[in-house]
Design a protein around this motif. Structure first.
Motif, PDB file in Angstrom:
ATOM      1  N   ILE A  39     -41.175  21.307  18.215  1.00 51.42           N
ATOM      2  CA  ILE A  39     -39.911  21.219  18.960  1.00 51.42           C
ATOM      3  C   ILE A  39     -39.610  19.781  19.382  1.00 51.42           C
ATOM      4  N   GLU A  40     -40.559  19.107  19.997  1.00 52.96           N
ATOM      5  CA  GLU A  40     -40.305  17.733  20.466  1.00 52.96           C
ATOM      6  C   GLU A  40     -40.001  16.762  19.322  1.00 52.96           C
ATOM      7  N   PRO A  41     -40.754  16.784  18.197  1.00 51.50           N
ATOM      8  CA  PRO A  41     -40.370  15.901  17.084  1.00 51.50           C
ATOM      9  C   PRO A  41     -38.980  16.218  16.518  1.00 51.50           C
ATOM     10  N   LEU A  42     -38.637  17.498  16.447  1.00 53.34           N
ATOM     11  CA  LEU A  42     -37.302  17.871  15.953  1.00 53.34           C
ATOM     12  C   LEU A  42     -36.216  17.363  16.896  1.00 53.34           C
ATOM     13  N   GLU A  43     -36.456  17.481  18.204  1.00 54.06           N
ATOM     14  CA  GLU A  43     -35.476  16.984  19.172  1.00 54.06           C
ATOM     15  C   GLU A  43     -35.306  15.471  19.054  1.00 54.06           C
ATOM     16  N   ARG A  44     -36.413  14.749  18.863  1.00 53.09           N
ATOM     17  CA  ARG A  44     -36.315  13.293  18.691  1.00 53.09           C
ATOM     18  C   ARG A  44     -35.512  12.929  17.445  1.00 53.09           C
ATOM     19  N   ARG A  45     -35.782  13.598  16.334  1.00 54.82           N
ATOM     20  CA  ARG A  45     -35.044  13.323  15.092  1.00 54.82           C
ATOM     21  C   ARG A  45     -33.555  13.622  15.267  1.00 54.82           C
ATOM     22  N   GLN A  46     -33.244  14.731  15.941  1.00 57.07           N
ATOM     23  CA  GLN A  46     -31.844  15.099  16.146  1.00 57.07           C
ATOM     24  C   GLN A  46     -31.153  14.103  17.061  1.00 57.07           C
ATOM     25  N   ALA A  47     -31.862  13.611  18.074  1.00 57.06           N
ATOM     26  CA  ALA A  47     -31.282  12.597  18.966  1.00 57.06           C
ATOM     27  C   ALA A  47     -31.005  11.318  18.196  1.00 57.06           C
ATOM     28  N   GLU A  48     -31.903  10.939  17.294  1.00 53.71           N
ATOM     29  CA  GLU A  48     -31.690   9.745  16.463  1.00 53.71           C
ATOM     30  C   GLU A  48     -30.477   9.931  15.551  1.00 53.71           C
ATOM     31  N   ARG A  49     -30.355  11.101  14.929  1.00 55.07           N
ATOM     32  CA  ARG A  49     -29.198  11.375  14.065  1.00 55.07           C
ATOM     33  C   ARG A  49     -27.902  11.359  14.861  1.00 55.07           C
ATOM     34  N   ASP A  50     -27.938  11.958  16.060  1.00 60.42           N
ATOM     35  CA  ASP A  50     -26.744  11.973  16.906  1.00 60.42           C
ATOM     36  C   ASP A  50     -26.354  10.566  17.329  1.00 60.42           C
ATOM     37  N   ALA A  51     -27.341   9.734  17.671  1.00 64.78           N
ATOM     38  CA  ALA A  51     -27.057   8.357  18.076  1.00 64.78           C
ATOM     39  C   ALA A  51     -26.467   7.564  16.911  1.00 64.78           C
ATOM     40  N   ALA A  52     -26.992   7.778  15.707  1.00 59.45           N
ATOM     41  CA  ALA A  52     -26.457   7.087  14.524  1.00 59.45           C
ATOM     42  C   ALA A  52     -25.030   7.536  14.241  1.00 59.45           C
ATOM     43  N   ALA A  53     -24.770   8.836  14.354  1.00 62.67           N
ATOM     44  CA  ALA A  53     -23.418   9.344  14.120  1.00 62.67           C
ATOM     45  C   ALA A  53     -22.458   8.815  15.178  1.00 62.67           C
ATOM     46  N   HIS A  54     -22.910   8.756  16.418  1.00 56.12           N
ATOM     47  CA  HIS A  54     -22.067   8.225  17.491  1.00 56.12           C
ATOM     48  C   HIS A  54     -21.766   6.754  17.241  1.00 56.12           C
ATOM     49  N   SER A  55     -22.769   6.002  16.804  1.00 60.94           N
ATOM     50  CA  SER A  55     -22.581   4.588  16.510  1.00 60.94           C
ATOM     51  C   SER A  55     -21.600   4.388  15.361  1.00 60.94           C
ATOM     52  N   ASP A  56     -21.727   5.205  14.313  1.00 65.32           N
ATOM     53  CA  ASP A  56     -20.797   5.116  13.181  1.00 65.32           C
ATOM     54  C   ASP A  56     -19.373   5.440  13.621  1.00 65.32           C
ATOM     55  N   ALA A  57     -19.237   6.487  14.431  1.00 66.09           N
ATOM     56  CA  ALA A  57     -17.902   6.866  14.891  1.00 66.09           C
ATOM     57  C   ALA A  57     -17.324   5.793  15.812  1.00 66.09           C
ATOM     58  N   ARG A  58     -18.152   5.223  16.652  1.00 67.70           N
ATOM     59  CA  ARG A  58     -17.681   4.196  17.594  1.00 67.70           C
ATOM     60  C   ARG A  58     -17.223   2.936  16.853  1.00 67.70           C
TER      61      ARG A  58
END
Length: 162
Positions: free
Chosen positions: A129-148
């Motif tokens: 669970i914790e590694p999956l949450e970290r990976r998802q947070a990284e993907r979300d941050a990258a998507a947010h950065s791309d959108a920004r």
């Protein structure tokens, strides 16, 4: 009540929601990699599925208005029971995955069942669970950065009328 017939406290409900979110948000490849690395794997028996079906998605305007049917979405569900490897009674787990992904739903149900086993609970949280949450947070941050990076700020000058 849990699938094993025990009442759930608030912490257990929070952890189950957290795990379901992480497992559903992961890719099939991520779950397969974690399952392949899992030592001392139990025997898995499918009680239901994996099978795909449709659910009606409802919405509310502003989050508080009357409900309305938005449309249908494909969902894949699976329920498994685990046997062996130190599991006294069969632990069961269930998953619902958005889309038609039978392998993903099956693996998510397996990890949900392992989470219900007291001896495996902390291990599943730490190794899955914790590694999956970290990976998802990284993907979300990258998507947010791309959108920004595509945001355009318009500057307008207003004229005062005489």
């Amino acid at each position: 009540m849990s699938e094993q017939g025990r009442p759930l406290n608030k912490r257990a409900i929070y952890e189950r929601r957290r795990a379901a979110r992480a497992l559903a948000g992961a890719s099939h490849d991520e779950l397969a990699e974690l399952w392949d690395a899992w030592e001392n794997r139990p025997e898995v028996t499918y009680l239901r599925g994996p099978e795909a079906g449709l659910v009606m998605v409802q919405g509310r305007i502003g989050g508080t208005g009357d409900r309305f049917n938005l449309g249908e979405a494909t969902v894949t569900r699976a329920t498994v029971m685990l046997h062996g490897c130190g599991l006294d009674d069969g632990a069961s787990g269930t998953s619902y995955i958005l889309g038609s992904h039978p392998g993903h739903a099956g693996l998510a149900a397996v990890f949900d069942a392992l989470l219900a086993v007291p001896a495996q609970h902390d291990r599943v949280l730490a190794e899955v669970i914790e590694p999956l949450e970290r990976r998802q947070a990284e993907r979300d941050a990258a998507a947010h950065s791309d959108a920004r990076s595509t945001v355009v700020d318009f500057f307008t000058v207003s004229r005062e009328h005489e």
